[in-house]
Motif scaffolding. Structure first.
Motif, PDB file in Angstrom:
ATOM      1  N   ASP A  93      40.863  36.792  49.321  1.00  0.00           N
ATOM      2  CA  ASP A  93      41.077  35.446  48.776  1.00  0.00           C
ATOM      3  C   ASP A  93      39.759  34.714  48.571  1.00  0.00           C
ATOM      4  N   ALA A  94      38.829  34.917  49.489  1.00  0.00           N
ATOM      5  CA  ALA A  94      37.543  34.223  49.423  1.00  0.00           C
ATOM      6  C   ALA A  94      36.540  34.948  50.307  1.00  0.00           C
ATOM      7  N   GLY A  95      35.303  35.023  49.818  1.00  0.00           N
ATOM      8  CA  GLY A  95      34.258  35.640  50.623  1.00  0.00           C
ATOM      9  C   GLY A  95      34.246  37.146  50.519  1.00  0.00           C
ATOM     10  N   THR A  96      33.782  37.787  51.588  1.00  0.00           N
ATOM     11  CA  THR A  96      33.573  39.227  51.592  1.00  0.00           C
ATOM     12  C   THR A  96      34.744  39.948  52.248  1.00  0.00           C
ATOM     13  N   PRO A  97      35.394  40.876  51.550  1.00  0.00           N
ATOM     14  CA  PRO A  97      36.499  41.634  52.157  1.00  0.00           C
ATOM     15  C   PRO A  97      36.066  42.303  53.455  1.00  0.00           C
ATOM     16  N   ILE A  98      37.026  42.504  54.323  1.00  0.00           N
ATOM     17  CA  ILE A  98      36.880  43.197  55.593  1.00  0.00           C
ATOM     18  C   ILE A  98      36.333  42.283  56.685  1.00  0.00           C
ATOM     19  N   VAL A  99      35.553  41.257  56.323  1.00  0.00           N
ATOM     20  CA  VAL A  99      35.046  40.315  57.322  1.00  0.00           C
ATOM     21  C   VAL A  99      36.181  39.334  57.633  1.00  0.00           C
ATOM     22  N   SER A 100      37.017  39.709  58.605  1.00  0.00           N
ATOM     23  CA  SER A 100      38.246  38.967  58.949  1.00  0.00           C
ATOM     24  C   SER A 100      39.220  38.909  57.782  1.00  0.00           C
ATOM     25  N   ASP A 101      39.142  39.871  56.895  1.00  0.00           N
ATOM     26  CA  ASP A 101      40.054  39.984  55.755  1.00  0.00           C
ATOM     27  C   ASP A 101      40.458  41.453  55.599  1.00  0.00           C
ATOM     28  N   PRO A 102      41.503  41.738  54.819  1.00  0.00           N
ATOM     29  CA  PRO A 102      41.928  43.132  54.633  1.00  0.00           C
ATOM     30  C   PRO A 102      40.861  43.973  53.943  1.00  0.00           C
ATOM     31  N   GLY A 103      40.955  45.290  54.108  1.00  0.00           N
ATOM     32  CA  GLY A 103      40.075  46.184  53.367  1.00  0.00           C
ATOM     33  C   GLY A 103      39.517  47.350  54.139  1.00  0.00           C
ATOM     34  N   ASP A 104      39.465  47.270  55.472  1.00  0.00           N
ATOM     35  CA  ASP A 104      38.843  48.356  56.221  1.00  0.00           C
ATOM     36  C   ASP A 104      39.594  49.677  56.057  1.00  0.00           C
ATOM     37  N   ASP A 105      40.911  49.602  55.891  1.00  0.00           N
ATOM     38  CA  ASP A 105      41.681  50.829  55.707  1.00  0.00           C
ATOM     39  C   ASP A 105      41.295  51.521  54.400  1.00  0.00           C
ATOM     40  N   ALA A 106      41.096  50.737  53.335  1.00  0.00           N
ATOM     41  CA  ALA A 106      40.702  51.300  52.038  1.00  0.00           C
ATOM     42  C   ALA A 106      39.324  51.934  52.114  1.00  0.00           C
ATOM     43  N   ALA A 113      37.654  60.547  51.482  1.00  0.00           N
ATOM     44  CA  ALA A 113      37.861  61.248  50.210  1.00  0.00           C
ATOM     45  C   ALA A 113      36.550  61.520  49.468  1.00  0.00           C
ATOM     46  N   GLY A 114      35.444  61.048  50.021  1.00  0.00           N
ATOM     47  CA  GLY A 114      34.159  61.249  49.351  1.00  0.00           C
ATOM     48  C   GLY A 114      33.955  60.350  48.148  1.00  0.00           C
ATOM     49  N   VAL A 115      34.720  59.259  48.081  1.00  0.00           N
ATOM     50  CA  VAL A 115      34.601  58.302  46.979  1.00  0.00           C
ATOM     51  C   VAL A 115      33.518  57.288  47.329  1.00  0.00           C
ATOM     52  N   PRO A 116      32.550  57.042  46.446  1.00  0.00           N
ATOM     53  CA  PRO A 116      31.498  56.067  46.750  1.00  0.00           C
ATOM     54  C   PRO A 116      32.072  54.676  47.027  1.00  0.00           C
ATOM     55  N   VAL A 117      31.604  54.080  48.104  1.00  0.00           N
ATOM     56  CA  VAL A 117      31.946  52.697  48.440  1.00  0.00           C
ATOM     57  C   VAL A 117      30.741  51.846  48.068  1.00  0.00           C
ATOM     58  N   VAL A 118      30.926  50.949  47.100  1.00  0.00           N
ATOM     59  CA  VAL A 118      29.806  50.197  46.533  1.00  0.00           C
ATOM     60  C   VAL A 118      29.949  48.720  46.878  1.00  0.00           C
ATOM     61  N   PRO A 119      29.060  48.165  47.706  1.00  0.00           N
ATOM     62  CA  PRO A 119      29.147  46.741  48.022  1.00  0.00           C
ATOM     63  C   PRO A 119      28.605  45.876  46.891  1.00  0.00           C
ATOM     64  N   ILE A 120      29.328  44.823  46.564  1.00  0.00           N
ATOM     65  CA  ILE A 120      28.877  43.826  45.590  1.00  0.00           C
ATOM     66  C   ILE A 120      28.667  42.534  46.381  1.00  0.00           C
ATOM     67  N   PRO A 121      27.443  42.288  46.861  1.00  0.00           N
ATOM     68  CA  PRO A 121      27.201  41.172  47.781  1.00  0.00           C
ATOM     69  C   PRO A 121      27.446  39.820  47.120  1.00  0.00           C
ATOM     70  N   GLY A 122      27.690  38.846  47.969  1.00  0.00           N
ATOM     71  CA  GLY A 122      27.926  37.504  47.458  1.00  0.00           C
ATOM     72  C   GLY A 122      28.236  36.539  48.584  1.00  0.00           C
ATOM     73  N   PRO A 123      29.045  35.520  48.331  1.00  0.00           N
ATOM     74  CA  PRO A 123      29.301  34.468  49.315  1.00  0.00           C
ATOM     75  C   PRO A 123      29.892  34.987  50.620  1.00  0.00           C
ATOM     76  N   SER A 124      29.488  34.340  51.705  1.00  0.00           N
ATOM     77  CA  SER A 124      30.011  34.668  53.025  1.00  0.00           C
ATOM     78  C   SER A 124      30.005  33.398  53.864  1.00  0.00           C
ATOM     79  N   ALA A 125      31.152  32.984  54.346  1.00  0.00           N
ATOM     80  CA  ALA A 125      31.233  31.773  55.164  1.00  0.00           C
ATOM     81  C   ALA A 125      30.436  31.923  56.447  1.00  0.00           C
ATOM     82  N   VAL A 126      30.405  33.131  56.996  1.00  0.00           N
ATOM     83  CA  VAL A 126      29.650  33.379  58.230  1.00  0.00           C
ATOM     84  C   VAL A 126      28.178  33.059  58.023  1.00  0.00           C
ATOM     85  N   LEU A 127      27.587  33.640  56.992  1.00  0.00           N
ATOM     86  CA  LEU A 127      26.161  33.455  56.752  1.00  0.00           C
ATOM     87  C   LEU A 127      25.851  32.031  56.297  1.00  0.00           C
TER      88      LEU A 127
END
Length: 295
Positions: A93-106, A113-127
């Motif tokens: 919904d907002a911010g970076t997935p997995i940081v107290s949001d869904p996504g770690d399972d994916a 599966a050997g699929v590249p996981v590519v971070p697209i950095p951006g806003p984070s309420a923590v930082l």
């Protein structure tokens, strides 16, 4: 061991996309480009994500819900997409997935599966809260949300409050006054910063001791989203690290005991992910360690 290279080849990908935490102008050109070119956007709440897509005139081939309640159901779906060479953007919904949001399972599924996981950095309420807090930024510990029970919440604050560095957590408005009351009781002179509605119209930062911030909020009617930044313990309060803090707690679980607790919860019908999350948060354990130990 596995190694993937994000930019070397076409084919399946999982993009972890950070989106605005309130102000829709807080996007990067790279985020817009990724959202415009992926095959599927997996969103925590499609209604929230559609606002962002509409704002930037982005038309995705497929927008699908992906949240904590359907993550397990979506596994086969994700694997099928990747086998077809599809690129998937994961957004919360907002911010970076997995940081107290869904996504770690994916992410775990993509790695397996050997699929590249590519971070697209951006806003984070923590930082955002940390860098504006005026408190020591390195090192810091992010706690996520505190346990819901009053006793468990107090125990968590007591444990993290003995650290010799800053710790940060999220808090809901209906629980904020009670949590600040606990902080004021445990560490009345501890410096804290309270960040409200970061990047939004009513963005507010409150600086002071735990007692001062508690008294300030007692006169308010808490609304919105809050981040609480708590300064380091004093020399007489602190312990060396989390392991030491937990060792002082006679009720602290070992990893082996935590694994058994997860298995018991799963036996009661709780999903693997939810069981790991519950046990880790309530006992100050790293979620990834517990997740890996219970696969």
């Amino acid at each position: 061991m596995k190694a993937t290279r994000s930019f070397e080849a076409e084919g399946p990908k999982l993009y972890i996309c950070s989106t605005p935490i309130g102000n829709l102008d807080d996007v990067t050109p790279r985020l817009i480009e990724i959202l415009r070119t992926v095959d599927v956007v997996a969103a925590e709440d499609t209604r929230q994500t559609r606002k962002l897509l509409t704002r930037y005139d982005i038309h995705v081939p497929e927008l699908v819900s992906y949240h904590e309640h359907n993550a397990v159901y979506r596994r086969d779906w994700l694997q099928t997409l990747w086998k077809l060479g599809k690129r998937v953007a994961l957004v919360s919904d907002a911010g970076t997935p997995i940081v107290s949001d869904p996504g770690d399972d994916a992410v775990q599924l993509a790695i397996e599966a050997g699929v590249p996981v590519v971070p697209i950095p951006g806003p984070s309420a923590v930082l955002a809260a940390l860098v504006s807090s005026g408190l020591p930024a390195i090192p810091f510990t992010f706690v996520g949300f505190l346990p819901r029970g009053a006793k468990e919440s107090r125990e968590a604050l007591d444990r993290f409050g003995k650290l010799s560095w800053t710790f940060i957590f999220y808090e809901a408005p209906h629980r904020l006054q009670k949590t600040l009351s606990q902080l004021a009781t445990l560490w009345p002179e501890r410096q804290i910063t309270l960040a409200k509605e970061l990047t939004k119209r009513h963005e507010t930062l409150v600086y002071g001791t735990a007692v001062e911030v508690h008294d300030f909020i007692a006169k308010e009617s808490p609304r919105g989203e809050y981040v609480v930044v708590v300064g380091p313990a004093s020399e007489t309060e602190k312990c060396v690290d989390l392991a030491t803090c937990r060792a002082d707690d006679g009720d602290a679980l070992s990893l082996q005991e935590a694994v058994q607790m997860v298995r018991r919860l799963m036996g009661q019908g709780v999903s693997h992910k939810e069981a790991v999350k519950k046990v880790a948060e309530e006992n100050g354990l790293r979620r990834k360690d517990l997740y890996d130990s219970t696969l």
